[in-house]
Design an enzyme around this catalytic site. Sequence first.
Site: not given
Ligand code: AMP
Length: 111
Positions: A29, A85, A92, A94, A98, A100
């Site tokens: 991350d 998420n 959430q 992205v 995924h 974590h």
């Molecule tokens: P979520 O809130 O569950 O959608 O988490 C998205 C996660 O993606 C967050 O912990 C961000 O820090 C991580 N993230 C976003 N962009 C990148 C990236 N380019 N490379 C690695 N992690 C990322």
Amino acid sequence: MKNVFEEIVKGKIPCDKVFENERILAFRDIAPQAPVHILIIPKKTIKNIEEMTEQDIPLLGEMLFVAKQIAEKEGVSEGFRLITNTGPDSGQLVPHLHFHLMGGRRLGSLG
Ligand code: AMP
């Protein structure tokens, strides 16, 4: 929001990769919340658990097995957390499924 994980799968955005096979990619991350904070994603586009189908059951099972193997390799198999998420109320950000994988410190209770 732009789907950065699809760009990562396509190789258009770099990542700190820790695992890859034909179906699954795992990378660190970018804003880690624990000493070990790795994201495990399917290469196939699935928005979140809400959008998974019966066809995805083997893929999700494989993602869990990959998580276990990564936890062992990262030295956190004695205690780690897997979070996925799902939807706006969960936070959430992205819109690409995924997990974590977090570990390496005492994790607080879920809130
Ligand atoms: P979520 O809130 O569950 O959608 O988490 C998205 C996660 O993606 C967050 O912990 C961000 O820090 C991580 N993230 C976003 N962009 C990148 C990236 N380019 N490379 C690695 N992690 C990322």
